[in-house]
Structure formats: structure tokens, C-alpha cells
Write an enzyme that holds these catalytic residues in place. Structure first.
Site, short mmCIF file in Angstrom:
data_model
loop_
_atom_site.label_atom_id
_atom_site.label_comp_id
_atom_site.label_asym_id
_atom_site.label_seq_id
_atom_site.Cartn_x
_atom_site.Cartn_y
_atom_site.Cartn_z
N LYS A 15 0.82 -1.22 0.00
CA LYS A 15 0.00 0.00 0.00
C LYS A 15 0.85 1.26 0.00
O LYS A 15 0.60 2.19 -0.77
CB LYS A 15 -0.93 0.03 1.23
CG LYS A 15 -2.10 -0.87 1.21
CD LYS A 15 -3.07 -0.55 2.33
CE LYS A 15 -2.44 -0.42 3.70
NZ LYS A 15 -1.77 -1.66 4.15
N LYS A 37 -2.74 9.00 7.01
CA LYS A 37 -2.84 7.62 7.51
C LYS A 37 -3.30 7.72 8.96
O LYS A 37 -2.48 7.95 9.85
CB LYS A 37 -1.50 6.89 7.39
CG LYS A 37 -1.59 5.39 7.67
CD LYS A 37 -0.25 4.72 7.44
CE LYS A 37 -0.31 3.23 7.74
NZ LYS A 37 -0.88 2.45 6.63
N GLY A 117 -3.39 -2.27 7.06
CA GLY A 117 -3.67 -3.66 6.74
C GLY A 117 -4.61 -3.77 5.54
O GLY A 117 -4.68 -2.89 4.69
#
Length: 219
Positions: A15, A37, A117
Site C-alpha cells: 500500500k 494515515k 492492513g
């Protein structure tokens, strides 16, 4: 405001590699971009530059916001966010994560939000990345690997996103180590998803050029 949520079929499939390459490509094209994030685990302050938010910050260039602004919730244990947070006496809630994202979404430039994740990885004790994407009402970029079994994992993730009505702007296959041929694996996947743009992200020494992905995004 243009917002894309970068999620994945699982953990450690690329990612941040894809996000950073896309940020660099957008900046090279003179297009504004921000990155966020909301939560990261496995964070070591002594190695902040090598962390996911540290890499995002480097890709954003000299005018990037602080690491604390890019990733406000940082936990040391290399576990799922809710478990890592609990070890530091913190309980994560979806309302909190949504509020953090919406504060960023109110900004004046396009935004990449990178999850933690995979799409079904837990963010709280009872909610996943998918729940956050659904709450935010944004489109997703799905990152997958090129390892054996990735086609099943990718199609499963796409079905889950489709069931929630999450638009998928693109799928990016990030090259895995010791995996089957990247191009052949991508061709095998593309036959099952003819309506979704598929890009391959090789692990070249100079880094992946994501300009084709950047051009393909209405972002």
C-alpha cells in the site's frame, strides 16, 4: 473534494509503496496532493523516516506536513491497530477515526487516505477498514500482491467492496518477492475484472513510475 482510500487485500502487499509512487507521479505532473494515515501500528520513533507515514511524508516533498499530522495515532506494537492501541491504554473507535479523516477531507487539495492492513483488517474491536471506507463514502484503490493465490484474494476483496457499494477506481498489483511472473499474473486477474483498470507496480531499483495510474484517476 477528491478523496481516494488506499486499501489492500492484506498486510504488507505494498500500500505505502503504491501510495508514495502515486504521490510522486502527481507532484511531477504539477498536481496537488495530500496524504493521511489515521492510524499506524509497529511505529518506532527512532526509525520514523522508514515508517509508513515517514515514507508518505518524504514522497510529499519539502512542504509536507509533520509526521504527527500525517499519522495522528501511532502505536509501537506490530499488531492490529486495536490490539496495539490497547497495549498503550487506548481504545480506538470508528467515530474517532471517521472524524480524523473528515477533518482532512475538508482541506483544499485532493487527498489519499491510506488504511492499515487489508480491507477487512480490524481498525477497532468490532469494525474494519471497510467500515471506515463505507462511512466516508469514498472510492478506493485496491492494492494486491503478485504471489500465488492473489487472484482469489483480490476477487474476494472486490466482492466485499462491491457488496458495500464502494467504487473501485483501480487495482494495483504490487510485485511480491519470489512470486510468479508479474505480467502473467496480472493478465490472469484482468480476465475476471474487465471493468476495473489494473496497473502493475514492479519493484524496480529506481522505484515504480505511477504516471499511468495518475493519468487514469479523475483526482
Amino acid at each position: 473534494m477528491s478523496v481516494l482510500f488506499v486499501t489492500a487485500t492484506g498486510t504488507d502487499v505494498g500500500k505505502t509503496y503504491v501510495s508514495c509512487a502515486l504521490i510522486r507521479a502527481l507532484r511531477a505532473a504539477g498536481r496537488p496532493i495530500r496524504a493521511f494515515k489515521p492510524v499506524v501500528s509497529g511505529f518506532d520513533p527512532a526509525e520514523a523516516g522508514a515508517s509508513d507515514p515517514g515514507r508518505l511524508r518524504a514522497a510529499l516533498g519539502p512542504d509536507a506536513p509533520s509526521l504527527e499530522q500525517i499519522a495522528p495515532l501511532r502505536f509501537a506494537a506490530p499488531l492490529s491497530p486495536p490490539l496495539a492501541a490497547q497495549m498503550e491504554g487506548v481504545t480506538l473507535s470508528l467515530d474517532q477515526l471517521e472524524a480524523l479523516c473528515r477533518d482532512q477531507m475538508a482541506g483544499d487539495a485532493p487527498l489519499l487516505i491510506e488504511g492499515a492492513g487489508g480491507v477487512m483488517s480490524p481498525l477497532t474491536d468490532s469494525e474494519t477498514n471497510l467500515d471506515l471506507i463505507d462511512r466516508l463514502g469514498v472510492s478506493a484503490i485496491l492494492v494486491t500482491g503478485s504471489y500465488l493465490g492473489t487472484i482469489s484474494h483480490t476477487l474476494t476483496a472486490l466482492e466485499v467492496l462491491k457488496a458495500r457499494g464502494v467504487p473501485v477506481a483501480a487495482v494495483v498489483m504490487s510485485e511480491s518477492e519470489n512470486a510468479p511472473d508479474l505480467a502473467e499474473t496480472a493478465a490472469g486477474l484482468s480476465a475476471f475484472m474487465p471493468d476495473i483498470p489494473l496497473f502493475t507496480a514492479p519493484r524496480d531499483a529506481g522505484g515504480w513510475d505511477a504516471s499511468a495510474l495518475a493519468r487514469g484517476l479523475s483526482f
